[in-house]
Design an enzyme around this catalytic site. Structure first.
Site, PDB file in Angstrom:
ATOM      1  N   LYS A 111       0.823  -1.221   0.000  1.00  0.00           N
ATOM      2  CA  LYS A 111       0.000   0.000   0.000  1.00  0.00           C
ATOM      3  C   LYS A 111       0.846   1.256   0.000  1.00  0.00           C
ATOM      4  CE  LYS A 111      -4.443  -1.448   1.657  1.00  0.00           C
ATOM      5  NZ  LYS A 111      -5.560  -1.219   2.564  1.00  0.00           N
ATOM      6  N   LYS A 203      -5.150 -10.250  -6.861  1.00  0.00           N
ATOM      7  CA  LYS A 203      -6.375 -10.590  -6.130  1.00  0.00           C
ATOM      8  C   LYS A 203      -7.482  -9.609  -6.496  1.00  0.00           C
ATOM      9  CE  LYS A 203      -5.773  -8.001  -1.818  1.00  0.00           C
ATOM     10  NZ  LYS A 203      -5.718  -7.954  -0.376  1.00  0.00           N
ATOM     11  N   LYS A 206     -11.095  -4.039  -3.749  1.00  0.00           N
ATOM     12  CA  LYS A 206     -12.060  -2.930  -3.777  1.00  0.00           C
ATOM     13  C   LYS A 206     -11.582  -1.818  -4.706  1.00  0.00           C
ATOM     14  CE  LYS A 206     -13.575  -3.676   1.038  1.00  0.00           C
ATOM     15  NZ  LYS A 206     -12.706  -3.698   2.218  1.00  0.00           N
TER      16      LYS A 206
HETATM   17  P1  TYM Z   1     -10.713  -6.141   4.082  1.00  0.00           P
HETATM   18  O1  TYM Z   1     -11.756  -5.142   4.377  1.00  0.00           O
HETATM   19  O2  TYM Z   1      -9.655  -5.811   3.084  1.00  0.00           O
HETATM   20  O3  TYM Z   1     -11.366  -7.479   3.595  1.00  0.00           O
HETATM   21  C1  TYM Z   1     -12.414  -8.071   4.341  1.00  0.00           C
HETATM   22  C2  TYM Z   1     -12.341  -9.587   4.269  1.00  0.00           C
HETATM   23  O4  TYM Z   1     -12.422 -10.014   2.899  1.00  0.00           O
HETATM   24  C3  TYM Z   1     -11.320 -10.868   2.614  1.00  0.00           C
HETATM   25  N1  TYM Z   1     -10.928 -10.663   1.220  1.00  0.00           N
HETATM   26  C4  TYM Z   1     -10.788 -11.655   0.334  1.00  0.00           C
HETATM   27  N2  TYM Z   1     -10.935 -12.983   0.453  1.00  0.00           N
HETATM   28  C5  TYM Z   1     -10.716 -13.727  -0.644  1.00  0.00           C
HETATM   29  N3  TYM Z   1     -10.362 -13.200  -1.847  1.00  0.00           N
HETATM   30  C6  TYM Z   1     -10.186 -11.866  -2.007  1.00  0.00           C
HETATM   31  N4  TYM Z   1      -9.857 -11.345  -3.185  1.00  0.00           N
HETATM   32  C7  TYM Z   1     -10.399 -11.022  -0.875  1.00  0.00           C
HETATM   33  N5  TYM Z   1     -10.323  -9.689  -0.673  1.00  0.00           N
HETATM   34  C8  TYM Z   1     -10.648  -9.483   0.615  1.00  0.00           C
HETATM   35  C9  TYM Z   1     -10.226 -10.453   3.573  1.00  0.00           C
HETATM   36  O5  TYM Z   1      -9.291 -11.492   3.755  1.00  0.00           O
HETATM   37  C10 TYM Z   1     -11.010 -10.140   4.821  1.00  0.00           C
HETATM   38  O6  TYM Z   1     -11.292 -11.332   5.547  1.00  0.00           O
HETATM   39  N6  TYM Z   1      -7.493  -5.984   7.887  1.00  0.00           N
HETATM   40  C11 TYM Z   1      -8.808  -6.456   7.491  1.00  0.00           C
HETATM   41  C12 TYM Z   1      -9.934  -5.950   8.352  1.00  0.00           C
HETATM   42  C13 TYM Z   1      -9.792  -6.220   9.812  1.00  0.00           C
HETATM   43  C14 TYM Z   1      -9.907  -7.480  10.467  1.00  0.00           C
HETATM   44  C15 TYM Z   1      -9.730  -7.198  11.852  1.00  0.00           C
HETATM   45  C16 TYM Z   1     -10.135  -8.776  10.027  1.00  0.00           C
HETATM   46  C17 TYM Z   1      -9.549  -5.301  10.771  1.00  0.00           C
HETATM   47  N7  TYM Z   1      -9.516  -5.882  12.010  1.00  0.00           N
HETATM   48  C18 TYM Z   1      -9.786  -8.237  12.786  1.00  0.00           C
HETATM   49  C19 TYM Z   1     -10.186  -9.788  10.972  1.00  0.00           C
HETATM   50  C20 TYM Z   1     -10.005  -9.515  12.339  1.00  0.00           C
HETATM   51  C21 TYM Z   1      -9.058  -5.996   6.067  1.00  0.00           C
HETATM   52  O7  TYM Z   1      -8.496  -5.065   5.579  1.00  0.00           O
HETATM   53  O8  TYM Z   1     -10.037  -6.638   5.434  1.00  0.00           O
END
Ligand code: TYM
Length: 340
Positions: A111, A203, A206
């Site tokens: 990032k 991947k 968003k």
């Molecule tokens: P975020 O918002 O980027 O994504 C949310 C969830 O979606 C999953 N994900 C995917 N899974 C499979 N293929 C993909 N292309 C894909 N893109 C996203 C992510 O693995 C995630 O499970 N850091 C985290 C948010 C967070 C969090 C936490 C998660 C903050 N605190 C505590 C678990 C526990 C994040 O940016 O997710």
């Protein structure tokens, strides 16, 4: 009962990767675990968010949770900023985690890119806030997609160092053994890393420039079908078993998506479609995707239209989350040596 925590950032429209890697898998855990699902708005602002968009996406994620089958009576559903203990514990973790650990985080490096001098301090500390999210509730399991694995390893490192550094005080406060548990990453099954439909090396995310690369949860049926039809593939027929997908990233991606959407395995899908070409498989995948996603999108639209109902759900969730977090935080303050 064991406790599960997970979160999604309100920083863009939800897509198929978020659904398959996370939301879909949150639902069955309600029956076997105490489940806490968060909209991590404090994480979202580690990069600039327009405040109106931040609100809209916060409601959209909470609505997606419920539309996908989470029951706000069973699961705790809330947004992070309503429970200030997340921020407080993350500060303490900022003082436990080491610079070197954070510098190794690949998500930060991706990032920040070339511009590491000009990203927010919050972006660097991001994984420490994530560890606080999870450990504030002494959660033992975290359902996420593959891309979060490294962050969860860091969560375990922070827990271990805290348990070690404050060993005496933890004991003196009446705790037998460790204070924070070792959390398990729950990331098995197909579609744990959904790829861009246009590039099997990237991947699905968003923030992809190509409109056709990402299926959004709110896409209509025609658009979903069009995106799947235009997805990049090789020219070969589907293999009859999973081993035949090696080296075929795009094919592996589409078959994995099919398996996840139909709640079966890659082998089951290939038992059915092995030997057939994309001309047969893509329409079947499109039909399946629409049949799963359309009812969820309809329910999301209904829910986001009623902010009063969503506000009540998030407030109630935050109250229940706080009831778990406050005693933990009281212990932490004592252990660290803060005078009350
Ligand atoms: P975020 O918002 O980027 O994504 C949310 C969830 O979606 C999953 N994900 C995917 N899974 C499979 N293929 C993909 N292309 C894909 N893109 C996203 C992510 O693995 C995630 O499970 N850091 C985290 C948010 C967070 C969090 C936490 C998660 C903050 N605190 C505590 C678990 C526990 C994040 O940016 O997710």
């Amino acid at each position: 009962t064991p406790r599960v925590f997970s979160g999604i950032k309100p920083s863009g429209d939800l897509h198929l990767g978020n659904y398959l890697g996370a939301i879909r898998r949150f639902v069955p855990l309600q029956e076997t675990h105490e489940t806490i699902y968060c909209v991590v708005d404090m994480h979202a602002i580690t990069v600039w968010q327009d405040p109106a968009d931040l609100k809209r996406w916060t409601y959209e994620i909470a609505a997606a949770y419920i539309a996908a089958g989470l029951d706000p009576k069973k699961s705790i559903i809330f947004n992070q900023s309503q429970v200030m203990e997340h921020a407080e514990l993350s500060w303490i973790f900022n003082c436990v985690a080491r610079m070197g650990w954070m510098e190794r985080m690949t998500q930060f490096k991706d990032k920040a890119g070339e511009n590491a001098e000009n990203v927010s301090l919050g972006l660097f500390a991001y994984p420490s806030l994530m560890a606080a999210d999870i450990l504030l509730y002494k959660s033992t399991g975290v359902p996420v997609g593959e891309d979060q694995r490294q962050h969860l390893e860091l969560t375990r490192d922070i827990a271990k160092k805290f348990n070690h550094d404050f060993k005496k005080q933890i004991k003196a406060n009446g705790h037998r053994g460790d204070f924070f548990p070792v959390t398990e990453t729950l990331a098995t099954g197909p579609a744990m890393r959904v790829k861009s439909l246009k590039d099997g090396t990237k991947k699905m995310s968003k923030s992809d420039a190509s409109d056709l690369s990402t299926i959004y949860m709110m896409d209509g049926a025609d658009l979903i079908a069009k995106k799947i039809k235009r997805a990049t593939t090789d020219a070969d027929a589907l293999p009859s078993e999973a081993a035949g997908l090696a080296g075929r990233a795009e094919a592996e991606n589409l078959v994995g998506i099919y398996a996840a959407l139909s709640n079966t395995s890659v082998d089951d899908v290939l038992a059915q479609y092995g030997g057939q070409g994309w001309g047969a498989f893509k329409p079947a995948l499109a039909e399946l995707a629409v049949s799963v996603l359309s009812p969820i999108a309809d329910e999301m639209k209904r829910l986001v239209a009623d902010h009063a109902e969503m506000d009540a759900i998030l407030r109630d969730g935050a109250d229940r989350a706080r009831a778990i977090a406050q005693p933990v935080m009281n212990d932490v303050r004592n252990i660290v040596g803060f005078v009350r």
